[in-house]
Design a protein around this motif. Structure first.
Motif, short mmCIF file in Angstrom:
data_model
loop_
_atom_site.label_atom_id
_atom_site.label_comp_id
_atom_site.label_asym_id
_atom_site.label_seq_id
_atom_site.Cartn_x
_atom_site.Cartn_y
_atom_site.Cartn_z
N GLN A 329 1.06 -1.32 0.21
CA GLN A 329 -0.23 -0.15 -0.03
C GLN A 329 0.82 1.34 0.28
N MET A 330 1.68 1.63 0.72
CA MET A 330 3.23 2.35 1.03
C MET A 330 3.77 2.66 -0.56
N LEU A 331 3.88 1.22 -0.76
CA LEU A 331 4.36 2.00 -2.15
C LEU A 331 4.00 1.92 -3.65
N SER A 332 2.49 1.81 -4.08
CA SER A 332 1.67 2.45 -4.77
C SER A 332 1.42 3.22 -4.08
N ARG A 333 1.15 3.81 -2.89
CA ARG A 333 0.94 5.49 -2.85
C ARG A 333 2.25 6.43 -3.22
N ALA A 334 3.04 6.03 -2.77
CA ALA A 334 4.88 6.62 -3.82
C ALA A 334 4.70 6.48 -5.25
N ILE A 335 3.75 5.68 -6.04
CA ILE A 335 4.07 5.25 -6.95
C ILE A 335 2.93 6.39 -7.73
N ILE A 336 1.90 6.25 -6.87
CA ILE A 336 0.68 7.29 -7.51
C ILE A 336 1.74 8.99 -7.51
N ALA A 337 2.01 8.98 -6.20
CA ALA A 337 2.43 10.04 -6.06
C ALA A 337 3.47 10.55 -6.78
N GLU A 338 4.21 9.99 -7.38
CA GLU A 338 5.47 10.69 -8.24
C GLU A 338 4.81 10.56 -9.35
N VAL A 339 4.35 9.96 -10.39
CA VAL A 339 2.93 10.16 -11.67
C VAL A 339 2.12 10.68 -11.60
N ALA A 340 1.59 11.43 -10.55
CA ALA A 340 1.06 12.69 -10.63
C ALA A 340 0.70 13.73 -9.08
N PRO A 341 1.24 13.75 -8.90
CA PRO A 341 2.22 15.17 -7.72
C PRO A 341 1.13 15.73 -7.64
#
Ligand code: FES
Ligand SMILES: [Fe+2]
Length: 341
Positions: A329-341
């Protein structure tokens, strides 16, 4: 989808030299080499003309010459020669250059925006320069599974009871309760097991006789680095707040998972212990034991990957999956934040 703005292990430093080496990391083709001064270079492995891999060309000094029509690129990815039209180097003749750094005998690569690549963000290895600590040589293993199955495995202290019967299994590894904690950069799953004999792998390594208190500390850091700490201390001296005794044995297995692509993982590891720093026999024995255990993991994880790709009936979760689910879950959130900050 992978987290990009972070350092991944690209390989053991010793495996990169003055030759062109083709690798795939995070699904991208990359060519590695070293400059004459020894510093590592990583370039997109595709000539911008007809996409011949530059790794099929030639290293000329510190530049790479394409093996088809000779376009030549420097370490920054800029085209510095176009032999068929020397006065008209195409402006768009450029390849991506990845930041790369040697540290801890490993070569690290930044897969995201080069402007954000700060070597201070490389995963810190405590006690690496402490002469009282000894290291195993470490190794590398390709596993035909998504790297998240390996991350799950390294947040799962229970699997040792079934997968590593001759090495890490031991009383309590199957049913003692687990604690899950969230950190700034990942997740810890841990437990103390009290007053039991050491596991077979550690039986010859701890420096005291009799039963032990044992800590299994499994910690994952984004994007895919695991610190797996084992503590063995004489029975009655362990526990979450107990200070170490002179006999307390600590081994940390560092594990670095780099996705080759969505279906393959390159798994690097070494072990670091607080005893016998110069004892090569112990280092070699630990390395061989670890490799054997990781081969056991490989067999399971490749089958899990295949099984979970084509389940006939829905898969279920167990309580032991709590840490792995939190990490994903943390990794998914970090990836989403990177793609759509
Ligand atoms: S493909 Fe590289 S120069 Fe033509
Ligand atoms: Fe394992």
């Amino acid at each position: 989808m992978f987290l990009r703005n972070c350092w991944y292990v690209a390989g053991w430093s010793k495996d990169f030299d003055r030759s062109l080496k083709a690798e795939t990391l995070l699904g991208e083709k990359i060519v590695f080499y070293r400059r004459a001064d020894g510093t590592p270079v990583a370039l997109e492995d595709a000539c911008p003309h007809r996409k011949l891999p530059l790794s099929q060309g030639n290293l000329r000094g510190d530049t790479v010459e394409c093996g088809y029509h000779g376009l030549t690129f420097d370490c920054t990815g800029a085209c510095v020669a176009a032999p068929t039209q020397p006065d008209a180097i195409p402006r768009r003749a450029v390849v991506h250059a990845y930041p790369v750094v040697d540290r801890y005998r490993l070569t690290w690569i930044w897969m995201g925006d080069p402007a954000l690549a700060d070597p201070a963000l490389i995963f810190p290895i405590e006690n690496y320069d402490n002469p009282a600590w000894g290291s195993s040589d470490g190794g590398v293993l390709d596993i035909d599974c998504n790297y998240l199955w390996v991350c799950d495995n390294l947040l799962d202290p229970s699997h040792v009871a079934w997968v590593h019967v001759t090495s890490f299994a031991g009383a309590g590894t199957d049913d003692e309760p687990l604690e899950v904690a969230r950190t700034d950069r990942g997740v810890i799953v841990s437990r103390w097991i009290y007053g039991k004999p050491p596991s077979p792998y550690y039986a010859g390594l701890v420096r005291f006789d009799g039963p032990c208190d044992r800590l299994q500390h499994y910690e994952m850091f984004l994007p895919g680095i695991a610190l797996n700490k084992s503590v063995y201390t004489p029975a009655g001296t362990g526990g979450p707040d107990a200070p170490p005794t002179p006999e307390t044995y600590v081994n940390i297995s560092y594990n670095f998972m780099t996705p080759i692509d969505g279906d393959r993982t390159r798994y690097f590891w070494f072990q670091h212990r607080n005893t016998d720093p110069q004892d090569r026999e112990i280092s070699d024995k630990m390395n061989a034991g670890a490799r054997m255990a990781f081969e056991e993991d490989r067999t399971v994880l490749e089958a899990v990957h295949r099984g979970m790709k084509t389940p006939r009936t829905p898969a279920i979760d167990l309580g032991l999956d709590a840490g792995a689910k939190l990490f994903r879950q943390m990794l998914s959130r970090a990836i989403i934040a990177e793609v759509a900050p």
